[in-house]
Design a protein around this motif. Structure first.
Motif, mmCIF file in Angstrom:
data_model
loop_
_atom_site.group_PDB
_atom_site.id
_atom_site.type_symbol
_atom_site.label_atom_id
_atom_site.label_comp_id
_atom_site.label_asym_id
_atom_site.label_seq_id
_atom_site.Cartn_x
_atom_site.Cartn_y
_atom_site.Cartn_z
ATOM 1 N N GLU A 170 10.617 44.124 7.212
ATOM 2 C CA GLU A 170 11.249 43.798 8.482
ATOM 3 C C GLU A 170 12.735 44.135 8.480
ATOM 4 O O GLU A 170 13.294 44.517 9.508
ATOM 5 C CB GLU A 170 11.047 42.308 8.794
ATOM 6 C CG GLU A 170 11.504 41.920 10.182
ATOM 7 C CD GLU A 170 11.195 40.481 10.525
ATOM 8 O OE1 GLU A 170 11.708 40.000 11.561
ATOM 9 O OE2 GLU A 170 10.451 39.832 9.770
ATOM 10 N N VAL A 171 13.378 44.026 7.319
ATOM 11 C CA VAL A 171 14.826 44.320 7.247
ATOM 12 C C VAL A 171 15.114 45.791 7.517
ATOM 13 O O VAL A 171 16.228 46.158 7.869
ATOM 14 C CB VAL A 171 15.419 43.910 5.874
ATOM 15 C CG1 VAL A 171 15.368 42.414 5.703
ATOM 16 C CG2 VAL A 171 14.699 44.621 4.735
ATOM 17 N N ASP A 172 14.089 46.661 7.327
ATOM 18 C CA ASP A 172 14.274 48.096 7.565
ATOM 19 C C ASP A 172 13.910 48.490 8.992
ATOM 20 O O ASP A 172 14.008 49.662 9.356
ATOM 21 C CB ASP A 172 13.405 48.907 6.601
ATOM 22 C CG ASP A 172 13.793 48.679 5.146
ATOM 23 O OD1 ASP A 172 14.972 48.361 4.907
ATOM 24 O OD2 ASP A 172 12.914 48.793 4.277
ATOM 25 N N SER A 173 13.448 47.528 9.781
ATOM 26 C CA SER A 173 12.994 47.830 11.136
ATOM 27 C C SER A 173 14.068 47.514 12.156
ATOM 28 O O SER A 173 14.897 46.625 11.956
ATOM 29 C CB SER A 173 11.727 47.025 11.449
ATOM 30 O OG SER A 173 11.332 47.212 12.786
ATOM 31 N N ILE A 217 3.704 44.212 16.069
ATOM 32 C CA ILE A 217 3.273 45.546 15.667
ATOM 33 C C ILE A 217 2.791 45.544 14.227
ATOM 34 O O ILE A 217 1.850 46.270 13.870
ATOM 35 C CB ILE A 217 4.421 46.589 15.861
ATOM 36 C CG1 ILE A 217 3.877 48.011 15.720
ATOM 37 C CG2 ILE A 217 5.551 46.353 14.874
ATOM 38 C CD1 ILE A 217 2.869 48.397 16.758
ATOM 39 N N ASN A 218 3.381 44.701 13.390
ATOM 40 C CA ASN A 218 2.973 44.656 11.989
ATOM 41 C C ASN A 218 1.533 44.169 11.857
ATOM 42 O O ASN A 218 0.777 44.654 11.004
ATOM 43 C CB ASN A 218 3.911 43.733 11.200
ATOM 44 C CG ASN A 218 3.678 43.848 9.708
ATOM 45 O OD1 ASN A 218 3.732 44.938 9.139
ATOM 46 N ND2 ASN A 218 3.426 42.720 9.059
ATOM 47 N N GLN A 219 1.145 43.215 12.700
ATOM 48 C CA GLN A 219 -0.228 42.718 12.670
ATOM 49 C C GLN A 219 -1.203 43.823 13.057
ATOM 50 O O GLN A 219 -2.259 43.983 12.441
ATOM 51 C CB GLN A 219 -0.373 41.523 13.636
ATOM 52 C CG GLN A 219 -1.748 40.870 13.637
ATOM 53 C CD GLN A 219 -2.129 40.281 12.299
ATOM 54 O OE1 GLN A 219 -1.265 39.824 11.542
ATOM 55 N NE2 GLN A 219 -3.411 40.289 11.986
ATOM 56 N N TYR A 254 -5.221 47.953 11.913
ATOM 57 C CA TYR A 254 -5.750 49.209 12.442
ATOM 58 C C TYR A 254 -4.947 50.446 12.051
ATOM 59 O O TYR A 254 -5.207 51.530 12.588
ATOM 60 C CB TYR A 254 -5.797 49.140 13.978
ATOM 61 C CG TYR A 254 -6.585 47.969 14.522
ATOM 62 C CD1 TYR A 254 -7.964 47.911 14.381
ATOM 63 C CD2 TYR A 254 -5.950 46.921 15.180
ATOM 64 C CE1 TYR A 254 -8.694 46.850 14.882
ATOM 65 C CE2 TYR A 254 -6.665 45.848 15.690
ATOM 66 C CZ TYR A 254 -8.040 45.816 15.534
ATOM 67 O OH TYR A 254 -8.753 44.755 16.033
ATOM 68 N N GLY A 255 -3.960 50.298 11.165
ATOM 69 C CA GLY A 255 -3.100 51.428 10.838
ATOM 70 C C GLY A 255 -3.885 52.627 10.306
ATOM 71 O O GLY A 255 -4.857 52.480 9.562
ATOM 72 N N GLY A 256 -3.463 53.828 10.687
ATOM 73 C CA GLY A 256 -4.106 55.056 10.224
ATOM 74 C C GLY A 256 -3.910 56.182 11.212
ATOM 75 O O GLY A 256 -3.360 55.989 12.303
#
Length: 966
Positions: free
Chosen positions: A367-370, A380-382, A387-389
């Protein structure tokens, strides 16, 4: 001679070609999509639901459906080319169900056989507009008999005309299917069912005999398939679904990986990454128990939408030209850059695969890089986690297995694992689409197993270009040795901000904890203080009643009492300025302040009266001595306070100076490290140049360290002033930021709520019209044997309709004109609106004669909404009181309307807050009602406020006042 086909070939083409459960469901959903369906479902009915004996699996679509002729000439004919050869329909017509023409998703003509993968036996129901409903029954395991030829197999079909017809026809279908087992020999005289296959024959017969459809499900299946002119669609009922389907509904963690795999495979069925591309709705309803239904597909959250790109830290948006070059734009945080990459592969025209658009988002793992704030990042992380890909879509239709967690076809994670600093990207942190089509990319074809694209030369070139794109992007912008530092600089800046906020929050948390502890300790201190104060007063009072009172006799008591008066200020908690106290803390503070006020009104008041008596008894000389002692005491306390602050300031300054000196030495030592060794090693002009460059680079690095570490503190100290309370200013800005952030999140929810209300209002109008019409037909037809129950149903619906009529004017304020509305009109409207709740909660709602005669000149929906809101809140806050009363009154002397109740009193610190948007002290309350009430009244030149003043708050609970704005 001619080819003859064994029945087993169909089994191999169908079930044998399906890799897994999601692929099987997708194939059937594809057929529904091609048939112009709007809704595709895969329903799971468990044996714990109603009167179901064994789990059932039902695949449905509301597409075109099939006539009897379609089933014989298309569905039962394998390898049909009606889709692969079909051209896109020219326009909307009966063939498209009057919808926009779709490019076909199916192409091989065997997708229908995937139903065999799901379990056995199977009942297919299909209905085409203008045709009768067709029912086909079959058990695909029959085809596993290697002695059967296709000519030996009969598939029974029946026409269903009504509900009562269905049970009989279903049993006919089962009997007709079992006739397949009555044939003992084939056309050549060979035995069909050998002894070693008798177990298969027995198993199929037992399954067919036990296949049942409960009455409720029978009605549900046929509900939208019996109207010859209008109904259409296809449904498959699988009577013994495979164990994997039932296991998906288990609540334990054992099958979690399998559940996640199925969800990730079936989500994003059409390209939801594009705006307005959701052509069909998909769902997997699970019917577990009565009143317990959920959608398995969204049980872990919703899939990506086009709006999610706004939450990406990096966006790659452009086109592959099919020849090795990518052109587009890269968005890094908030900066957009033109970007192009040419893959140095061999440019062979035989490898040309056509233009491929793509749009890919990337979310940082920390989160610190976002760039996102907390709530947006969690959202968005959830989604990325679930479903990431990288998803490939052909004509907006998902190609499996791309997008699955294990479908990293570009080997992104493998490269990242070799060196994370060079190969920046992570496959699971990506989301977005790669857009291929049959027209543009005709050589990128699916494997027959439906598991990805065929590995031909075109595919290899396509894959190579994508790999080159991500490798070059990482090296250019995102690696630890990137050619351009845009990303690294912004990331460093975000990290610094995050660290500073983290430290500040940690400090604030400690202050909050300390304040909370003090709120617990202060009452105990005050109790001891109060006991001591009362004791001294009692002793002093005893002395004053004596006939001969001497100053020396009471000097100690006066001194002690004066000391306690000075210490009283220390009993008032110091509210932190750097952060906004919570409502719980303010409530505690409010209760404690009430105790202090009570002390001042009683004991302190008695003390003042007693001191007046004492002064009357003392001589001027003695009073002068007392005055001098008090002066010296004040002086001593002020000096002590100043000395304590000076000592604290000096200590803090010495610590800062010590830390400053330490950091300064470290920086200087780093510059001078091995200076002599480096100087002695210089033996040529070339080495002078090399070392000079290194020295210059180190100097710039250390100067930057000074700017980051030392200068900010010095600049901050130089701006400090006795005239500005830095703590107060910082606290005010932080409080404002937190409020704005919270309101923004709530505003988005409210906007969605507003849209939902408009939709519901529209749907209710249609729904009421339909139900009204149906009730009239039923009434005229005398179809109910139990007249009393029918009348009860009618009355209940009318009562619901009346409630809706009361609400409907509130939806539409625009266009309504102001009119005169009496208090009596409002009073009786409220009685009708809250009739059941007034009765259920035993509430006494009254209005005075003065209120009844008062005339409002206002839009009716506005004033009704205001009163409904306030009365609704009153009913909630009166739940735990004995006498529940609400009073509507008019105060003539101030020209104000009063709305009082006997519930909980509003705390003083909340009297103004309750009108802030999204502020609510009610569990799960939205905090919108009172805000909107105040705003809407303001537009009518009226104001709304709350008060605890005795002359207003007649029922000693909550009191709201409406007054004219002067």
């Amino acid at each position: 001679m001619q080819f003859r086909t064994k029945a087993r070939a169909v089994d191999l083409l169908g079930k044998g070609q399906i890799a897994d459960l999601p692929t099987a469901i997708t194939e059937l959903w594809k057929n529904g999509y091609d048939a112009y369906a709007d809704n595709l479902t895969a329903e799971i009915y468990l044996d714990t639901f109603r009167d179901i004996d064994n789990p059932l699996f039902v695949i449905t679509d509301d597409g075109k459906g099939m006539s009897r002729n379609d089933i014989f000439e298309k569905w039962l004919v394998l390898g049909t080319d009606s889709k692969s050869r079909a051209k896109l329909e020219d326009k909307e017509s009966e063939e498209t169900l009057w919808k926009k023409p779709r490019i076909k998703a199916g192409e091989k003509g065997i997708g229908r056989l995937s139903v065999a993968f799901l379990g056995n036996p199977m009942l297919m129901l299909s209905k085409k507009q203008g045709h009768t409903l067709q029912a086909l029954f079959f058990d695909w395991r029959l085809l596993e008999n290697y002695n059967l030829f296709l000519d030996d197999v009969d598939l029974p079909i029946e026409e269903i005309e009504n509900n009562s017809d269905f049970p009989v026809k279903f049993e006919n279908l089962k009997r007709a299917f079992l006739e397949n087992f009555e044939k003992e020999n084939d056309l050549d005289g060979n035995l069909i069912w050998e002894d070693n296959q008798s177990w298969l024959k027995t198993m199929i017969k037992n399954s067919v005999d036990s296949a049942k459809i409960p009455a409720f499900l029978s009605e549900k299946l046929l509900a939208d398939l019996l109207d010859i002119e209008n109904d259409h669609g296809t449904k498959f009922v699988v009577f013994e679904p495979i164990d994997q389907i039932v296991d998906l509904t288990n609540s334990d963690e054992d099958g979690l990986v399998d559940k996640e795999f199925v969800i990730s495979s079936l989500s994003g069925f059409t390209n939801d990454f594009k705006k307005n591309s959701k052509i069909v709705r998909t769902s997997i309803p699970v019917f577990k128990e009565e009143n317990f239904e959920y959608d398995f597909l969204t049980s872990q959250g919703n899939f990506f939408t086009a709006e999610d790109y706004e939450l990406a830290d990096i966006i790659i948006d452009g086109d592959l030209d099919g020849k090795g070059e990518f052109k587009g734009k890269i968005k890094i945080y908030d900066e957009v850059i033109d970007y192009a990459n040419l893959n140095p592969r061999r440019n062979d025209s035989r490898n040309y695969y056509g233009k491929v658009p793509l749009k890919i988002g990337y979310s940082q793992g920390n989160e610190v890089d976002s760039k996102l704030e907390d709530l947006a990042y969690k959202k968005i992380n959830q989604k990325v986690k679930e479903y990431g890909g990288l998803y490939i879509y052909r004509d907006n239709f998902r190609v499996l297995p791309y997008g699955r967690p294990n479908a990293d076809f570009l080997n992104i994670e493998e490269r990242r694992n070799t060196r994370i600093g060079t190969y920046f990207f992570s496959y699971r942190r990506m989301f977005g689409y790669i857009d291929i089509s049959r027209e543009r990319n005709s050589d990128l074809k699916d494997k027959s197993s439906r598991e990805g694209l065929i590995n031909n030369s075109k595919y290899r070139a396509f894959k190579s270009d994508l790999e080159s794109l991500f490798v070059d992007l990482a090296k250019t912008y995102f690696s630890d040795k990137a050619k351009q530092s845009i990303f690294l600089e912004k990331k460093a800046e975000l990290n610094e901000q995050a660290q500073a906020i983290k430290k500040d929050n940690k400090r604030a948390i400690e202050e909050k904890k300390a304040f909370t502890r003090s709120l617990k300790n202060y009452p105990e201190k005050f109790e001891s203080y109060q006991i001591e104060y009362k004791s001294i007063l009692e002793q002093l009072e005893e002395k004053t009643v004596e006939s001969n009172i001497l100053y020396s006799d009471i000097e100690y008591l006066l001194d002690k009492l004066h000391t306690l008066d000075i210490e009283f200020k220390n009993l008032i908690p110091k509210v932190p300025k750097r952060y906004k106290p919570t409502d719980t803390q303010l409530d505690r503070l409010n209760n404690y302040e009430n105790k202090l006020l009570k002390f001042n009104a009683t004991i302190k008041n008695d003390s003042a009266q007693l001191m007046a008596k004492v002064k009357d008894r003392l001589e001027v000389k003695e009073l002068k001595m007392e005055f001098t002692k008090n002066y010296q005491k004040y002086n001593g306390i002020l000096e002590k306070t100043i000395t304590e602050n000076r000592t604290k300031l000096k200590g803090q300054f010495d610590n800062l100076l010590k830390d400053f000196s330490s950091r300064s030495r470290r920086i200087m030592d780093e510059l001078n490290f091995e200076k002599e060794k480096i100087v002695n090693a210089i033996d040529s002009k070339e080495s002078v140049f090399i070392q000079s460059e290194k020295l210059g680079a180190k100097f710039e690095f250390l100067r930057e360290q000074i700017n980051k570490e030392l200068s900010p503190l010095v600049e901050h100290l130089s701006k400090l002033s006795f005239d500005i309370d830095e703590e107060l200013v910082q606290g005010a800005y932080k409080a404002e930021y937190e409020t704005i952030k919270y309101k923004w999140e709530q505003t988005r929810e409210t906007a969605q709520l507003g849209v939902a209300v408009e939709i519901i209002d529209h749907e209710f109008n249609q729904l009421y019209a339909k139900i009204n019409g149906s009730l009239e037909k039923l009434t005229n037809g005398n179809l109910f044997a139990d007249e009393e129950q029918f009348q009860f149903l009618t009355q209940n619906f009318k009562q619901l309709e009346n409630k809706y009529e009361l609400l409907s004017p509130l939806y539409r304020v625009a266009g309504v004109i102001s009119k005169e509305i009496s208090g009596d009109n409002i009073y009786h409207y409220l009685l009708r609106f809250f009739d059941r709740r007034i009765e259920d909660y035993n509430i006494e709602l009254n209005s005075t004669e003065k209120f009844d005669k008062y005339i409002f000149n206002i839009k009716e929906p506005v004033i009704h909404t205001v009163f409904i809101n306030i009365i609704n809140n009153a009913i909630y806050w009166m739940r735990n009181v004995q006498n529940r009363k609400i009073l509507l009154d008019y105060k003539i002397d101030t020209d104000e309307i009063l709305i009082c109740n006997s519930g909980l009193k509003i705390e003083e610190h909340r009297l103004e807050k309750i009108f802030d948007m999204f502020y609510s002290n009610r569990p799960n309350g939205r905090g919108i009602g009172l805000y909107l009430s105040k705003q809407s009244l303001y537009e009518s030149n009226l104001d709304l406020y709350a008060t605890n003043k005795i002359e207003y708050n007649l029922l000693n609970g909550a009191c709201f006042v409406i007054r004219k704005i002067i």
